[in-house]
Structures are given as structure tokens and as C-alpha cells.
Scaffold this motif. Sequence first.
Motif, short mmCIF file in Angstrom:
data_model
loop_
_atom_site.label_atom_id
_atom_site.label_comp_id
_atom_site.label_asym_id
_atom_site.label_seq_id
_atom_site.Cartn_x
_atom_site.Cartn_y
_atom_site.Cartn_z
N THR A 1 0.75 -1.46 0.02
CA THR A 1 0.06 0.23 0.04
C THR A 1 1.40 1.06 0.32
N ARG A 2 2.45 1.09 0.37
CA ARG A 2 2.93 2.41 0.91
C ARG A 2 3.73 2.73 -1.15
N GLY A 3 3.75 0.85 -1.47
CA GLY A 3 4.65 1.59 -2.94
C GLY A 3 5.72 0.97 -2.93
N TRP A 4 6.23 0.45 -1.99
CA TRP A 4 7.76 0.02 -0.99
C TRP A 4 7.87 -1.92 -2.24
N THR A 5 8.86 -1.41 -2.89
CA THR A 5 9.27 -3.13 -3.38
C THR A 5 9.79 -3.71 -2.33
N VAL A 6 9.76 -4.88 -2.33
CA VAL A 6 10.17 -5.92 -1.45
C VAL A 6 10.85 -6.96 -2.41
N VAL A 7 11.71 -7.20 -2.35
CA VAL A 7 12.70 -8.26 -2.33
C VAL A 7 12.94 -9.85 -1.85
N ASP A 8 12.14 -10.82 -2.41
CA ASP A 8 12.64 -11.72 -2.37
C ASP A 8 14.35 -12.12 -2.99
N MET A 9 14.57 -12.27 -1.81
CA MET A 9 15.76 -13.13 -1.95
C MET A 9 15.87 -14.74 -2.68
N LYS A 10 15.27 -15.26 -2.36
CA LYS A 10 15.16 -16.80 -2.92
C LYS A 10 15.65 -16.64 -4.07
N SER A 11 13.68 -16.24 -4.70
CA SER A 11 13.70 -15.86 -6.52
C SER A 11 14.98 -14.27 -6.57
N GLU A 12 14.51 -13.60 -6.15
CA GLU A 12 15.24 -12.37 -6.94
C GLU A 12 16.68 -11.65 -7.22
N TRP A 13 17.52 -13.04 -6.19
CA TRP A 13 19.16 -12.41 -6.64
C TRP A 13 19.65 -14.26 -6.37
N LYS A 14 20.15 -13.96 -7.92
CA LYS A 14 21.07 -15.21 -8.03
C LYS A 14 22.49 -15.73 -7.06
N THR A 15 22.96 -15.06 -6.83
CA THR A 15 23.78 -15.28 -5.40
C THR A 15 23.47 -14.43 -4.34
N ILE A 16 24.18 -14.74 -2.93
CA ILE A 16 24.04 -14.21 -1.86
C ILE A 16 25.52 -13.39 -1.66
N TYR A 17 26.12 -14.38 -1.58
CA TYR A 17 27.48 -13.37 -1.30
C TYR A 17 28.44 -13.34 -2.49
N PRO A 18 29.10 -12.46 -2.49
CA PRO A 18 30.33 -12.41 -3.72
C PRO A 18 31.55 -13.50 -2.92
N ASP A 19 32.03 -14.15 -4.46
CA ASP A 19 32.66 -15.95 -4.75
C ASP A 19 34.15 -15.69 -3.76
N ILE A 20 34.54 -15.69 -3.39
CA ILE A 20 35.73 -16.15 -2.43
C ILE A 20 36.66 -17.18 -2.84
N GLU A 21 37.53 -17.34 -2.48
CA GLU A 21 39.31 -18.38 -3.26
C GLU A 21 38.65 -18.74 -2.16
#
Length: 335
Positions: free
Chosen positions: A315-335
Motif C-alpha cells: 500500500t505504501r508502494g515499497w518494493t519487496v525483494v524476495d531473496m530466494k527468487s530475485e537474487w542469483k547469488t547472495i555473497y561475493p565469490d571467494i577463493e
Amino acid sequence: MTAMKYSFSVYLCLVTALLLGAFPGETRAVDELPSWNEGLAKSAIIDFVTRVTDEQGTGFVPVRDRIAVFDNDGTLWSEQPMYFQAYFVLDRLKRAPQQNQDRKWDLSVFAALKGDFAKALAGGEKGLVNMVTAAHAGMTTEEFEAAVKEWIATARHPQTGRLFTQMVYQPMLELLQYLRANGFKTYIVSGGGIEFLRPWAEQVYGVPPEQVIGSSVKTKFELRDEKPVLVRLAELNVINDKAEKPVSINSFIGRRPIAAFGNSDGDFEMLQWVTTGPGPRFGLIVHHTDGAREFAYDRNSAFGRLDKGLDEAETRGWTVVDMKSEWKTIYPDIE
């Protein structure tokens, strides 16, 4: 001669096709948010930035007013199973001399020393800041900064084994950079300690110390060995959470931001204040839905509780990000 003309015309066609992206599979623009899946959240971000940077459009916003504010815990890096600064504070408390442990401390501090972290942090940000004051009272600001830098360089999360600074969100790092590339000035507005964040925020987020706003303790000026120093006191200055966030933004920045990013009800008032201003506005909530790659929590979480914000975002027009479906990766790649 005819053959030469034919060859040259074919060459021109090839060059033109490449320049115009006429071949199948050719990409005209670089994806500046590569860790975001195509979807509502990514489109909303790009549409907003495109709108406010279009000098010919009705939504154009001058660079001086392109200000974006970000919560830290749960928005830029993880916050489970408890706030990361709490690990730092607990480590410092364990090192405290016995005579310091005999001080008249808040009950949350004694609970932490006994290993009852749930009770110690039951008060949320206030409980954490109480422990901060207990663990670091009497230190100079330089001593505290050195302690933070030493700890953050080696301390690892008990579940993932990653350095805490490796548990920042790759999609949000891209978002910070994308906004700055389009003339935005990015601020961190956190409930965590301002002097805990400042020593490493620039290296990890690209946000300089003067653009970090957070909870703080009182300090006083002293001469130690004839050298002027600022000394941390065992007294709170401000807990930068909930309704205090827009107040601190106004005090530190002096302009109302046009975009706000959070993840919990502790960010509700900040999002509310930012997005009800005049002109184009943008609010985004990171919803922790990925229990496999990160942590899944919202309404009943002791840390980063998201209830009211989840109910009112649409109702306030805020965008809600569903991490599971909308992010390809979570953390930066590390060696």
C-alpha cells in the motif's frame, strides 16, 4: 574492381550490424546489476534511476538531491543468528579484566558473560549498545578503531566460516555502485555503532566515514601524556533505530533522501519519511526468504523482525525483494 567494391560493402554491413547489435544474441547494454534476476525488483530499481536521471523527463532530480540511505544489518550484510557487532562486543567482554567486570553493568552484560546471549540481546539494539559501552568505556577513539580493525580482519562467522566482511550481499554491493555511477550519494543509516562501522565501511561498501550514521556513546576530550584524545564514556548518546533514523538523517545530512533501503521494522520510519516526500521516491525492503543460501526469517525473528513493513509495503508502494527468487547469488565469490 567490382569484387573489391563488393568486399568493401560487405565489410561495411558487418561493421554496421555489430555496432547496432543486429546479430542474434548481441547485448546492447552492460547489465549493471548482474546478480539480480530479471523481475519486479530489478525493473523497479532501474526504472526509478532512469527516471530521476533523465534530464528531459518530468521526474528528473538534480545530482545534489540524489541521496540514498541504507540500513546495514540485514540489508547490506547478514544479521543472523545475532547482530555481527554483538560477536565483536562479546569477544571484547571476555577479555575484560575482572575488576572491570565488577562494575555496575546492565543485566544484559552479565547475561552475555554467562553465555545467555538470547537474554543479553533481548533488548535489541539497546541491549547491544549497553554491552558496547561496558566493553569499551575508557578507550580512546583511536584505540577503539584499532580494536575494530584487528577484529574485523580475522573474525569469522560461527556457522559459515566466512569473514564477517565476506557476508555482505553481492546484489547490494552492485546496487550501491549502480546508484553512485548515476550521481547518487549513498549513506549508511544503522542501528549499529557508528564507530564500529566507520573503520571498514569504505573498504567494503565504498561508503566513507562521513557518510555513516549510527548509534553512539558519549565521548569527552582529555589530555593523556599531554596528547589530546577523545575518550569513550560508559554512557549512551543515541540509539539510532526506528523513529530516531529520520531524525538522525535530518541532523547529519540536512536533506531528505529520495531512496531508502531496509529489511526490518526498525527501518519502517526511515522508509516512511523518505518515501512520502515530494517528487520521485523509492523504498525497498530486503525480505529474507532463503534458508538454504542465507537465513529465512521475518515476523518472529529476534533480530531483523519484519512484520509491519511486510504488511504495509504494497500500500505504501515499497518494493519487496524476495531473496530466494530475485537474487542469483547472495555473497561475493571467494577463493
